[in-house]
Design a protein around this motif. Sequence first.
Motif, mmCIF file in Angstrom:
data_model
loop_
_atom_site.group_PDB
_atom_site.id
_atom_site.type_symbol
_atom_site.label_atom_id
_atom_site.label_comp_id
_atom_site.label_asym_id
_atom_site.label_seq_id
_atom_site.Cartn_x
_atom_site.Cartn_y
_atom_site.Cartn_z
ATOM 1 N N SER A 386 0.937 -1.378 -0.116
ATOM 2 C CA SER A 386 -0.071 0.190 -0.073
ATOM 3 C C SER A 386 0.843 1.310 0.077
ATOM 4 O O SER A 386 0.335 2.410 -0.728
ATOM 5 N N LYS A 387 2.224 1.115 0.484
ATOM 6 C CA LYS A 387 3.040 2.325 0.507
ATOM 7 C C LYS A 387 3.777 2.562 -0.620
ATOM 8 O O LYS A 387 4.075 3.605 -0.924
ATOM 9 N N ARG A 388 3.585 1.357 -1.845
ATOM 10 C CA ARG A 388 4.200 1.617 -3.029
ATOM 11 C C ARG A 388 3.106 1.855 -3.917
ATOM 12 O O ARG A 388 1.991 1.185 -3.956
ATOM 13 N N ASP A 389 3.742 2.793 -4.864
ATOM 14 C CA ASP A 389 2.763 3.073 -6.147
ATOM 15 C C ASP A 389 2.935 1.914 -6.910
ATOM 16 O O ASP A 389 3.662 1.217 -7.435
ATOM 17 N N ALA A 390 1.675 1.188 -7.296
ATOM 18 C CA ALA A 390 1.416 0.028 -8.241
ATOM 19 C C ALA A 390 1.713 0.464 -9.525
ATOM 20 O O ALA A 390 2.101 -0.322 -10.459
ATOM 21 N N ARG A 391 1.978 1.731 -10.050
ATOM 22 C CA ARG A 391 2.573 2.012 -11.499
ATOM 23 C C ARG A 391 3.692 1.847 -11.619
ATOM 24 O O ARG A 391 4.326 1.653 -12.814
ATOM 25 N N GLU A 392 4.564 1.745 -10.386
ATOM 26 C CA GLU A 392 5.987 1.375 -10.555
ATOM 27 C C GLU A 392 6.143 -0.124 -10.909
ATOM 28 O O GLU A 392 7.206 -0.545 -11.272
ATOM 29 N N ALA A 393 5.255 -0.778 -10.014
ATOM 30 C CA ALA A 393 5.541 -2.232 -10.201
ATOM 31 C C ALA A 393 4.980 -2.878 -11.571
ATOM 32 O O ALA A 393 5.541 -3.893 -12.284
ATOM 33 N N LEU A 394 3.855 -2.243 -12.320
ATOM 34 C CA LEU A 394 3.424 -2.835 -13.363
ATOM 35 C C LEU A 394 3.481 -1.807 -14.504
ATOM 36 O O LEU A 394 3.429 -0.550 -14.421
ATOM 37 N N SER A 395 4.580 -2.168 -15.372
ATOM 38 C CA SER A 395 5.284 -1.026 -16.373
ATOM 39 C C SER A 395 5.368 -2.084 -17.535
ATOM 40 O O SER A 395 5.628 -3.194 -17.713
ATOM 41 N N ARG A 396 5.651 -1.258 -18.826
ATOM 42 C CA ARG A 396 5.800 -1.703 -20.201
ATOM 43 C C ARG A 396 7.063 -2.336 -19.921
ATOM 44 O O ARG A 396 7.354 -3.552 -20.370
ATOM 45 N N SER A 397 7.959 -1.978 -19.505
ATOM 46 C CA SER A 397 9.559 -2.444 -19.564
ATOM 47 C C SER A 397 9.652 -3.705 -18.693
ATOM 48 O O SER A 397 10.302 -4.655 -19.201
ATOM 49 N N ALA A 398 8.876 -3.537 -17.570
ATOM 50 C CA ALA A 398 8.989 -4.808 -16.935
ATOM 51 C C ALA A 398 8.374 -6.068 -17.352
ATOM 52 O O ALA A 398 8.774 -7.147 -17.311
ATOM 53 N N LEU A 399 7.155 -5.725 -17.976
ATOM 54 C CA LEU A 399 6.520 -6.821 -18.668
ATOM 55 C C LEU A 399 7.306 -7.374 -19.899
ATOM 56 O O LEU A 399 7.506 -8.541 -19.872
ATOM 57 N N LEU A 400 7.850 -6.445 -20.685
ATOM 58 C CA LEU A 400 8.895 -6.875 -21.713
ATOM 59 C C LEU A 400 9.909 -8.023 -21.292
ATOM 60 O O LEU A 400 10.437 -8.681 -21.679
ATOM 61 N N SER A 401 10.621 -7.529 -20.275
ATOM 62 C CA SER A 401 11.809 -8.144 -19.578
ATOM 63 C C SER A 401 11.237 -9.504 -19.152
ATOM 64 O O SER A 401 11.884 -10.506 -19.264
ATOM 65 N N GLU A 402 9.988 -9.524 -18.522
ATOM 66 C CA GLU A 402 9.646 -10.827 -17.972
ATOM 67 C C GLU A 402 9.115 -11.769 -19.161
ATOM 68 O O GLU A 402 9.436 -13.231 -19.109
ATOM 69 N N LEU A 403 8.736 -11.131 -20.215
ATOM 70 C CA LEU A 403 8.297 -11.959 -21.275
ATOM 71 C C LEU A 403 9.541 -12.660 -21.840
ATOM 72 O O LEU A 403 9.735 -13.893 -22.301
ATOM 73 N N SER A 404 10.665 -12.045 -22.134
ATOM 74 C CA SER A 404 11.837 -12.357 -22.570
ATOM 75 C C SER A 404 12.434 -13.426 -21.876
ATOM 76 O O SER A 404 13.087 -14.504 -22.115
ATOM 77 N N ALA A 405 12.499 -13.368 -20.203
ATOM 78 C CA ALA A 405 13.054 -14.204 -19.461
ATOM 79 C C ALA A 405 12.107 -15.650 -19.287
ATOM 80 O O ALA A 405 12.859 -16.505 -19.260
ATOM 81 N N LYS A 406 10.927 -15.412 -19.486
ATOM 82 C CA LYS A 406 10.232 -16.593 -19.389
ATOM 83 C C LYS A 406 10.159 -17.310 -20.433
ATOM 84 O O LYS A 406 9.511 -18.329 -20.786
#
Length: 989
Positions: A386-406
Amino acid sequence: MYRGGGGFAKPENALKRAEELEKVGQKQAALKALHDVLTSKRHRQWQKALENIMFKYVALCVELKTGRLLKDGLIQYRNSCQQDNVQSLEEVIKRLLKLAHEKAEEAQKVSDEALAVKAAEAEAGGGEGKTADELKEVEDLDLDTTPEDLMLSYVSGDNTKDRKERKDVMPWFKFLWETYRNSLDILRNNSRLEALYAMTANRAYNFCLTYTRNTEFKRVCEIIRNHLANLNKYADQRDKPDLQQPETLALYLETRFEQLRVAGKLGLWQEAFRTVEDIHGLTLIGKRSPKPQMMAIYFANLTQVFWISEKYLYNAYAWYKLFNISRAYNKNLQERDMELMANAVVLSTLSILPYETKTSHGFYEVELERERAGRVANLLGFAVDSKRDAREALSRSALLSELSAKGVLKLATPEVQQLYSLLEVEFHPLDLCNKVQAILEKIEGIDTSMSSASPIPEILFVQFVKQLQHVSTLKMVHQISQVYTRVRLDFISERVVFFKFGQVERLLVDAVRNAHLQVRIDHRNKVVICGSHTLESDKVKNHLSLLAKRLKKVMSMINKDAVDQSKQDRRTKAIEEMKNQVENEHKRILARKVIIERRKEEYEQMLQEKEREEENKRIQLEKMRAEEEKKRLQTESARREEERIRRDMEEQELEETRALMEAARVRGKKFELKEGEKVDKVELRQRAIQEQIKERQEQARKLQRLSKSMDHFERAKREEQVDLLMELHEKRMEDDLEYQKKHKEELLAKHKGKWESDLAEKKRLEKLLSEKEVFKAQLLEKREEFYRAEEEEMRREIEAKKKELKAQRILARKKEYVRRCRAEEELRMKIEYEEKMRAEQEAKKKAEEERLRILDEQMMKQREREAELDQRRSYGGPPRGAPEGDRWGGRSDRGPPRRPEGGDRWGSRPDRGPPRDDRGPPRDDRGPRRDDRGEDRWARRGGDEGGPRSAAFAERRGGPDDRRGPPRGDPRDRRGPPPSRRPDGGSRW
């Protein structure tokens, strides 16, 4: 005239009365009679007759479209049967919905046929027919016809027939909608009716979907949402459903998933999003997560909701979640389906704009946006602090990195991988849009149909095209801004093949406003100026730091060997430090793991204890409620049973009296009763019995006369039948003889033909008789030889088997003999060993007894000697004529007397000194020595000087112990030293 149905003693009577009233056209009166029975206090307990009454009541309410009375009756019937037979209420609800649907569909069908006829007539007359659906013209079925609508219908172009059709069709659909709403209100928040509640809600959803009733669908969703809110708000409700139970939670989740599916088909995406929030709230309540099939449907609908709302980032994450669930749990999914879903995940991710759209600037707007992002992240299954902004955890760059890693990119088709490479890896500032356009055309041609095992029937890649064109345009302009500082507008327009420059300009303005691009459009000079628009002081501010960085880079290039050596040293040092810290770090990690596991176990134990306490409280509360309810039901049941028995007795007595009076009236006996006079049932019964006896006697006389007349009639009839029967018999005999003759001739002819054919066959086969005999002889000879060989072989086997069995028996007998001999020898040795041991024990016992006896004799002798010495000492004294002094007649200053031969008192000569004795004489000035525990050194017990133990101890020491003095407290220790010799020549000790 009808006076109401509350006075019926039995419900069946009310049902018969209602049927009679319905036959004569008084349906309102019939409905009133059944309503009075249902609301009467006499019939609160459920019985089968009430179910039949309810079926009739429902049919009348549907036919008369009386929703208020229908709801009242259903409430009363629910209270009657929810404790005894819930299945009956389910059957009533199903019958109600079926009748309402049939009436509405019948009215719709009649209206459609009338409109079709009217359209055909208008077309034949050269006009235009109106075939619009009246149902879709009414937006809300709950609203009645307003005066404005009524006036508008009269001044509009609709004729009388159209108004009549609308008047006939719409009331039935309004009644059907009211039926669904009333049913949900009646069945809500009851644990006994939760399955029926779920079934009714699903049928309401299908009604809204079938007739495209968006307003009613929103209303039924709101009704169900309010029911759940009231369930959580009022915790002390009776028969409240427990959402902690897996079965109850599964029913609620299935209802919400059906609601989500219907909302998606109706295109009500806002309602779909609310349903998604409801589902997420229910999953948080339950202890178990929903089934993977349901979660796949959940994320499939989320993709549509976020795409329609233009939340492309959340849409991509929803696709990613759907892909992971399908790959992990759907074993029937084909490789083609996985490839298409991977394409959808990658394309949805690439469709995200490379910047975040800023829609708010104030503090409250920012906080609201942050809260909304956190809610959406929770809906997607991401636990965000709750103290952290959810927009920092969910981002385009993070999702692209996860797609490449998985490895999701590797599962996609080559076209999608090439598109990813163009937009994210390669650098093409001049022809990026042209290459993307070619790839998008290939992607549009991919077959998007999925198999039946997929949670979605089809994936439309066309929907991603427009958004990918936007992203490609922004990527190309960004790359151009990195190469050029100023370009013409025509330069950009020629290379952006997707849109006109006006659309491109709108995209650039939006990107600049959100701080993604740093460009300016100069329409006067028709150029686009690229680069930052900061002040000159900003450049000067960073000039020195930039110079320092570049100089450092130059120095590293000049002293490359030294730099490499220093890097190698630092690396070696880091590796050494890491090796030194690995063990400690490993121990710390293990300790931390143990602590975490312990905390988890403590937390789980705490949760289990809390759940156990809550479960115990709930069980106790349910038991208390069940006991109270059981007592109440027993009391009420007993009261009702008493009332029923009393009413039955009264009614039975009244019926019997009426039956007797009616029977008397039928027989011609009329009983005229005065006002207030009571009828004596016994008297009536006696009269009826007498009348019956008279009737039976009269009937017997009539039967006797009738039997006599029948006897005469039967005798005359038999006499007339004799001649006719004889003629019939003769005719049948002639027919039988003729039939027998004909049948015999046919049989003889058939038999002769068969004999002739068999004779010809015999002559034909006589040629093969000799060959048959030869073959038979050969076959018998072969069989005899085979039999002889088999018999000989069998005999040899039997002989061999006999020899083998004989050898086995001999060997077994030998083994048995050896075993028996060994057993006998072992038994003999065991007996000899036991006898030997017994003899040794007896010898030892005898030797010990003999030794103890000898010791006892020695002790007895020693005691006798001591007693004799004590007696002598008590009667003896100092020698006569001895001077006064000590007890030996000497002076106190001279010591003990000496022997005449010149020795001391111990019988030793002066030149030799006293005899040497290592043990020394006993000391008279102190008792025996004690050890540290304060006991005698020799563990003397009870002050006894004798006994076999002391004698045995003295024997082991080689005789009596001369070092011991007399026991402490003995009067003999004050008499001085004993004499040197005993009278018998032995030592004192």
